[in-house]
Design an enzyme around this catalytic site. Structure first.
Site, PDB file in Angstrom:
ATOM      1  N   ASP A 258       0.877  -1.166   0.000  1.00  0.00           N
ATOM      2  CA  ASP A 258       0.000   0.000   0.000  1.00  0.00           C
ATOM      3  C   ASP A 258       0.918   1.221   0.000  1.00  0.00           C
ATOM      4  O   ASP A 258       2.122   1.116   0.280  1.00  0.00           O
ATOM      5  CB  ASP A 258      -0.961   0.004   1.194  1.00  0.00           C
ATOM      6  CG  ASP A 258      -2.157   0.934   0.936  1.00  0.00           C
ATOM      7  OD1 ASP A 258      -2.078   1.776   0.008  1.00  0.00           O
ATOM      8  OD2 ASP A 258      -3.171   0.828   1.646  1.00  0.00           O
TER       9      ASP A 258
HETATM   10  C1  BGC Z   1      -5.070   3.278   0.026  1.00  0.00           C
HETATM   11  C2  BGC Z   1      -5.129   2.289  -1.115  1.00  0.00           C
HETATM   12  C3  BGC Z   1      -4.940   3.012  -2.417  1.00  0.00           C
HETATM   13  C4  BGC Z   1      -3.623   3.745  -2.380  1.00  0.00           C
HETATM   14  C5  BGC Z   1      -3.317   4.506  -3.641  1.00  0.00           C
HETATM   15  C6  BGC Z   1      -3.828   4.158  -0.033  1.00  0.00           C
HETATM   16  O1  BGC Z   1      -3.931   5.185   0.878  1.00  0.00           O
HETATM   17  O2  BGC Z   1      -5.118   2.586   1.250  1.00  0.00           O
HETATM   18  O3  BGC Z   1      -6.347   1.603  -1.101  1.00  0.00           O
HETATM   19  O4  BGC Z   1      -5.013   2.126  -3.488  1.00  0.00           O
HETATM   20  O5  BGC Z   1      -3.648   4.687  -1.315  1.00  0.00           O
HETATM   21  O6  BGC Z   1      -4.155   5.584  -3.789  1.00  0.00           O
END
Ligand code: BGC
Length: 716
Positions: A258
């Site tokens: 993530d």
């Molecule tokens: C989120 C993810 C997301 C990523 C990219 C993170 O803060 O938890 O679900 O895909 O950001 O935007």
């Protein structure tokens, strides 16, 4: 009814590409080996971390492109890449689907597949290789700010929908990214919290959707979660990533962190992270070489602390997915913002909106109710850009008020008053409320549209947005004076229908007996207004079923009554173990307002003739379902397994099969589900394996977890 016609037309329009044959996959492995041999260490390492905020590195010398990613999960996100062109930034509109929880409420796997195909096609059209979805984290507490993006409290429903969604996305030559692996069930402290959870609960509740995504969905990428699980960060977790995901489940694709979830260079290198994304270096112009898996990785290999083979394995996975998708030579063209895509978004909403209560008022008879008053800010509020990373720049978004106006017909007079509006301090505006009550007393019927909102723009909402990334709700109480407003309006007008928007339930006990009808509309997407209005006025017969239990307060949920939420000192104990959602409410006999699997229809159905047989290792359950009412509609036939006389602590029953059936008046259909061995097994922590206890198992069939109409036992 229009819906049935629409399904046939859509069925012929969307085609799905065949999956890559095994011979091609084998040939690819040989290509990958020779490519890796040509690469320098620096080039390899360049591929395993971000090179911009949504791309990971390529090697131009060898014609290896960058991997281009975008959120997900209910539409392709507006352009985020800093190096995007002006035209890319201006043309980043996309189809805005109902969010995950609404998809789950459809209980329609073919619709999940169609939604996946649209997402894949639109991602392709926008030049993306990976769409960051579906989100399959279990709905453990109704307060989680991201429940709207997730699917269900039940691992089986989660798995069935996730597999189809993934297959839909990937048949368009784009990778899905199932997230967030694993046990990411709250937003508060998400990047620090240590989830203390039993192995049995992990295996039976939190991991099955990931397992199914890998084994049956053949998902190309998985996103590692922010949180720790039993002491180690999930994104670089020796047990979860290396042992369970890669060894046991056989995942051959890419584990992407993530954004900013990597916290330790060596752990990430050794414990299975393949691409590091989003690491926050708190610099205006990020230095991607300073990422954990960048220059320091090169140093570790050079000093002999990490074997270069570890890097090769990550590169191998990346190339494997590239050769399966963007470098496969397939000629799949994407399409974006088509009428057909918008119709599928509408269908998801029409099938996902849940009718919770209806005392002889719906569908609305236009002849009877000439003057309709719509009350509530959510009737005009646009939700598509809210919620955080899942935001979508919708080409248009039909609000509830617009939908009602379009569908009601000219003879009906529609008036709107705001009634309440979001405020920073959650207070309510007396004058707005009074105005609404006055108007309600003069109307023939009132449609109150309230519930939650989500909005990413913190400068506007000052932290009072709900259903959004980075924060959880504090309780389930309706905000901005909505509760009093519903009570006052329904006192002056008994024909008051309540429509709730949101990623979870709200407390309803104080007013639900005063109103004749309640609908849960979730976040219904760009065509949500039309979908809801079609249900209200009877063009569509509601068929959504709750993918989570609606209890009256959050305190009744096991995450709060037995377990912890959001935990203390960055630790959260999942004391409730496997007893999440209905598994707990059933076991402890706790009263719920609306049970898991519940949802009303304008027609009636009868289930009969259950037959349960053994076929090899499988159990086959079949029954009949008949539409016994006065209009066509759809029923979700749900199959639960209850072990009888077991010596092990087991849930009262567990969902192990379901089928959504569309039936004309009087029509009868046969429903058949095949349950494999796993449907009867539990995870034994002692032997560390799935185990079948020889005993009697009752197959229970009904149309909600609390309305079981047929039962039959089988000995295994
Ligand atoms: C989120 C993810 C997301 C990523 C990219 C993170 O803060 O938890 O679900 O895909 O950001 O935007």
């Amino acid at each position: 009814m229009r819906k049935y016609l629409a399904i046939t037309i859509l069925g012929t329009l969307m085609a799905c590409a065949a999956t890559t044959p095994k011979t091609t996959l084998d040939a690819n492995e040989a290509k990958i080996d020779s490519l890796i041999r040509l690469m320098t260490l620096e080039e390899k390492v360049h591929m395993i971390h971000a090179c911009s905020n949504f791309n990971s590195g390529g090697v131009s010398r060898l014609n290896i492109p960058e991997l281009v990613m975008s959120d997900g999960p209910h539409g392709v996100r507006p352009e985020q890449n800093t190096n995007a062109t002006k035209s890319e930034k201006e043309n980043d509109y996309a189809t805005y689907f109902p969010t995950g929880i609404c998809l789950a409420a459809t209980w329609d796997t073919s619709l999940a597949h169609q939604m996946g195909m649209v997402l894949g096609s639109e991602a392709k059209a926008r030049g993306k290789d990976i769409i960051l979805g579906p989100g399959v984290n279990i709905i453990r507490s109704p307060l989680n700010g991201r429940n709207f993006e997730y699917l269900s409290e039940d691992p089986f429903l989660n798995s069935e929908l996730a597999v189809k969604y993934i297959q839909g996305v990937q048949c368009k030559g784009v990778s899905a990214c199932v997230k967030h692996f694993a046990a990411n069930n709250q937003e508060v402290n998400r990047d620090k919290v240590d989830v203390i959870v039993s192995e049995r609960a992990l295996r039976e509740i939190y991991l099955p959707a990931f397992e199914a995504s890998v084994k049956r969905g053949d998902v190309n990428t998985v996103m590692g979660a922010y949180n720790k699980v039993n002491g180690q960060y999930a994104t670089h977790h020796a047990y979860l990533v290396n042992k369970v995901l890669k060894d046991e489940f056989g995942f051959k694709g890419i584990l992407i962190s993530d954004w900013s979830a990597v916290k330790h260079a060596k752990e990430a290198l050794l414990n299975g992270t393949d691409i590091e994304m989003g690491t926050d270096l708190s610099q205006k112009k990020p230095d991607y070489n300073a990422f954990y898996m960048a220059d320091s990785a090169i140093q570790f290999v050079k000093s002999g602390e990490v074997d270069e083979k570890v890097i090769d394995e990550k590169v191998r996975r990346i190339l494997r997915i590239m050769l399966k998708t963007k470098l496969s030579g397939n000629n799949i063209q994407g399409e974006i913002n088509t009428k057909e895509h918008q119709q599928i978004a509408r269908k998801v909403a029409e099938e996902g909106i849940v009718l919770l209560k209806n005392e002889n008022i719906l569908p609305i008879e236009s002849k009877k109710y000439r003057k309709i008053l719509v009350v509530g800010n959510n009737a005009v509020y646009k939700q598509s850009m809210g919620g955080g990373s899942s935001q979508v720049k919708a080409l248009y978004e039909v609000t509830i008020l617009e939908g009602i106006k379009d569908v009601a017909g000219q003879a009906t007079q529609i008036e709107f008053v705001e009634g309440y509006k979001p405020t920073k301090d959650l207070s309510f505006d007396k004058a707005l409320a009074q105005n609404a009550v006055n108007a309600a007393s003069k109307a023939d019927l009132v449609i109150f549209v309230g519930g939650w909102i989500h909005n990413f723009d913190m400068s506007v909402w000052g932290g009072t947005a709900f259903d959004m990334e980075g924060q959880d709700k504090s309780d389930l109480k309706l905000k901005y004076g909505q509760e009093d407003l519903i009570k006052q309006i329904s006192e002056v007008n008994p024909h008051t229908i309540v429509v709730l928007i949101g990623g979870s339930n709200v407390e309803m006990k104080s007013w639900i007996n005063q109103v004749p009808a309640v609908l849960m509309a979730w976040y219904p997407g760009m065509e949500g207004g039309h979908a809801l209005a079609n249900i209200l006025f009877g063009n569509i017969n509601p068929s959504g079923k709750l993918p989570m239990t609606f209890a009256d307060t959050h305190l009744l949920y096991p995450s709060h009554s037995v377990g912890e939420f959001p935990g203390k000192d960055n630790v959260v104990h999942y004391n409730e173990g496997i007893y999440v959602g209905y598994r707990y409410f059933d076991k402890q006999n706790v009263e719920t307002l609306f049970p898991f699997g519940f949802g009303l229809s304008y027609t009636t159905f009868k289930l009969s003739d259950l037959k349960v047989t053994k076929e090899g290792e499988n159990v086959v359950a079949q029954c009949k379902v008949q539409n016994t009412g006065s209009r066509e509609g759809a029923e979700v036939v749900q199959f639960y397994v209850a072990s009888k006389g077991s010596s092990i602590d087991r849930p009262v029953k567990e969902l192990k099969g379901f089928q959504k059936v569309f039936l004309k008046q009087n029509e009868i259909a046969n429903v058949k589900v095949v349950m494999d061995k796993r449907a009867f097994e539990y995870y034994d922590e002692q032997s560390k394996s799935w185990t079948l206890e020889p005993c009697s198992y009752e197959i229970q069939v009904g149309n909600s977890s609390q309305n079981i109409e047929l039962k039959q036992s089988i000995k295994l």
